[in-house]
Scaffold this motif. Structure first.
Motif, mmCIF file in Angstrom:
data_model
loop_
_atom_site.group_PDB
_atom_site.id
_atom_site.type_symbol
_atom_site.label_atom_id
_atom_site.label_comp_id
_atom_site.label_asym_id
_atom_site.label_seq_id
_atom_site.Cartn_x
_atom_site.Cartn_y
_atom_site.Cartn_z
ATOM 1 N N SER A 307 -16.242 -13.908 -35.305
ATOM 2 C CA SER A 307 -14.943 -13.924 -34.648
ATOM 3 C C SER A 307 -14.056 -14.853 -35.474
ATOM 4 C CB SER A 307 -15.087 -14.398 -33.198
ATOM 5 O OG SER A 307 -15.589 -15.718 -33.143
ATOM 6 N N PRO A 311 -16.191 -16.916 -38.920
ATOM 7 C CA PRO A 311 -16.180 -15.800 -39.873
ATOM 8 C C PRO A 311 -17.549 -15.553 -40.486
ATOM 9 C CG PRO A 311 -15.233 -17.781 -40.861
ATOM 10 C CD PRO A 311 -15.458 -18.098 -39.407
ATOM 11 N N GLU A 371 -15.063 -4.032 -45.175
ATOM 12 C CA GLU A 371 -14.232 -4.381 -44.024
ATOM 13 C C GLU A 371 -14.863 -3.819 -42.763
ATOM 14 O OE1 GLU A 371 -9.756 -4.550 -44.402
ATOM 15 O OE2 GLU A 371 -9.967 -2.811 -43.072
ATOM 16 N N TRP A 410 -12.152 -7.305 -33.470
ATOM 17 C CA TRP A 410 -12.076 -8.308 -34.540
ATOM 18 C C TRP A 410 -12.093 -7.571 -35.880
ATOM 19 C CZ3 TRP A 410 -10.691 -12.116 -31.797
ATOM 20 C CH2 TRP A 410 -11.416 -12.635 -30.726
ATOM 21 N N VAL A 412 -12.925 -7.923 -39.685
ATOM 22 C CA VAL A 412 -13.618 -8.741 -40.680
ATOM 23 C C VAL A 412 -13.193 -8.258 -42.065
ATOM 24 C CG1 VAL A 412 -15.845 -9.487 -41.613
ATOM 25 C CG2 VAL A 412 -15.589 -9.087 -39.152
ATOM 26 N N ARG A 413 -12.568 -9.122 -42.829
ATOM 27 C CA ARG A 413 -12.093 -8.764 -44.170
ATOM 28 C C ARG A 413 -13.231 -8.929 -45.190
ATOM 29 N NH1 ARG A 413 -6.936 -7.718 -43.755
ATOM 30 N NH2 ARG A 413 -5.628 -8.726 -42.175
ATOM 31 N N THR A 418 -11.995 -13.471 -40.458
ATOM 32 C CA THR A 418 -11.940 -12.574 -39.305
ATOM 33 C C THR A 418 -10.711 -12.892 -38.475
ATOM 34 O OG1 THR A 418 -14.354 -12.512 -39.295
ATOM 35 C CG2 THR A 418 -13.255 -11.768 -37.305
#
Length: 424
Positions: A307, A311, A371, A410, A412-413, A418
């Motif tokens: 979250s 991250p 991602e 959420w 997430v990159r 995140t």
């Protein structure tokens, strides 16, 4: 056995072998360069905590967390309210595991600040439509039959800032107005039986001893079902910010009914129409009408890790975890999606699955840096399925503050960072 588990086992064995030589974190890149392993001083050198004596047993007569955990605290959002005496702080959901919330991390919501009450001076009065008005001391209450129950407590405004879109970047702030503890107390029906209810009693009014005189009306059916009058949580006395020395516990129903610092229960034949159930704690609908007495907290869940405040740090094996709950009973299943709801998998529930209690869920997964759009949805024993934000808005509009149980997303990159986003 499939090929995939075998490959995972072999990969894990190679990982453990490398870690055994010089520490996993430093070893993997060294192997890639074919360099000789360097000894890890945290293994080869004697550290201070092994060299010197530690504190004696009388140094911390009431235990506190390690100083290395001091960042794990409740936090508020200063701009949410006009004053800290009528405000809220949030449980750091991303920093805890299991189903029990440590007492010191249970979120606080006050309407007039924390009442500091000497239990020797505290009284609980039962009056109104009863055969025998009574006043109980704390000693009286602690001599009555008691029970222990684990329940979640969720503020009706939990996730309330998210009705119009993603606002707060962290599950501590989007979902942190909830905690789950073991309460010790006396069933309310035991106290009411002592007083004797008149046949025409339909409602009770619960009133707190705080400066706000917080009060709410409670239907008698619920009062005689599973309501407790609690004096302890997690094996210790209630914390002052959570109602010491006495509070109401209304399982599965919104938190503002759980009146803290409870001093009076009045029996009547209709609700009291208090400020908190007319101008506040009603659900404003899209057509301008308000719903009242929306007590039950519907099924809801949130992924706590990863979250925004937690991250992803590592590629490869990871553990996704979160919590789910329902005010209508037990949670039967939690589904998790890693691609924004296109595909779902059933999460593993671990630990006790109790009535009107938080449950903990996990998904073990491999991450290669792609991602992710992480979501979770809870299904309870009644068959109720946690709705998407769009499904919820079709019924409720966006004017409300309370009872937002829409599915959280959420993002997430690739670098693991995140953030709170919304995709419907």
């Amino acid at each position: 056995m499939s090929d995939k588990p075998i490959a995972e086992v072999l990969n894990r064995r190679r990982f453990l072998g490398a870690a055994g030589l010089a520490g996993a974190g430093a070893m993997l890149p060294q192997l890639a360069k074919a360099e000789a392993p360097k000894p890890d001083p945290l293994i080869t050198e004697v550290q201070d905590w092994s060299r010197y004596l530690g504190e004696g047993v009388d140094k911390r007569p009431y235990g506190m967390p390690s100083k290395y955990e001091k960042h794990i605290v409740r936090r508020d959002v200063s701009w949410l309210t006009a004053s800290p005496e009528s405000s809220v702080n949030f449980t750091p959901l991303h920093e805890i595991d299991g189903i029990i919330t440590p007492s010191g991390l249970c979120f606080e919501r006050h309407h007039g600040g924390v009442a500091e009450i000497n239990p020797a001076d505290h009284r609980l009065m039962i009056n109104g439509l009863v055969d025998k008005p009574l006043v109980f001391t704390m000693d009286d209450i602690k001599r009555m039959p008691r029970v222990n129950k684990v329940y979640f407590l969720e503020c009706a405004a939990n996730s309330g800032m998210e009705w119009r879109g993603a606002q707060l970047n962290g599950c501590q702030f989007t979902h942190g107005m909830i905690h789950n503890v073991m309460y010790t107390g006396v069933p309310l029906k035991v106290l009411l039986n002592e007083a004797g209810l008149k046949p025409n009693v339909k409602w009770l009014m619960l009133e707190g001893a705080d400066a706000a005189g917080m009060n709410r009306s409670l239907p008698i059916e619920k009062a005689l079902d599973d309501v407790l009058i609690a004096f302890a949580m997690n094996g210790e006395a209630l914390r002052p910010e959570n109602g010491y020395p006495l509070r109401a516990v209304i399982p599965g129903w919104q938190g503002n009914l759980w009146v803290k610092w409870l001093r009076r229960i009045e029996a009547g034949d209709q609700p009291w129409q208090t400020r908190e159930e007319t101008s506040k704690y009603t659900d404003l609908m899209a057509d301008g009408r308000s719903r009242k007495y929306t007590f039950v907290m519907d099924a809801k869940s949130v992924v706590t890790n990863p979250s925004p405040q937690a991250p992803l740090k590592f590629k490869g094996r990871n553990v996704l975890t979160g919590i789910a709950w329902s005010g209508r009973g037990t949670v039967k299943r939690v589904d998790v999606s890693l691609d924004g709801g296109r595909n779902w998998q059933t999460a593993r529930l671990d630990g006790p699955v109790l009535d009107k209690s938080i449950v903990r869920f996990y998904v073990d997964f491999d991450w290669n840096g792609q991602e992710l759009m992480i979501q979770s949805r809870a299904i309870d024993e009644t068959g109720y399925v946690q709705p998407s934000k769009d499904e919820l808005r079709k019924v409720r509009g966006v004017n409300s503050i309370y009872h937002n149980n829409g599915i959280q997303t959420w993002l997430v990159r690739p670098d693991g960072e995140t953030e709170n986003v919304e995709i419907g």
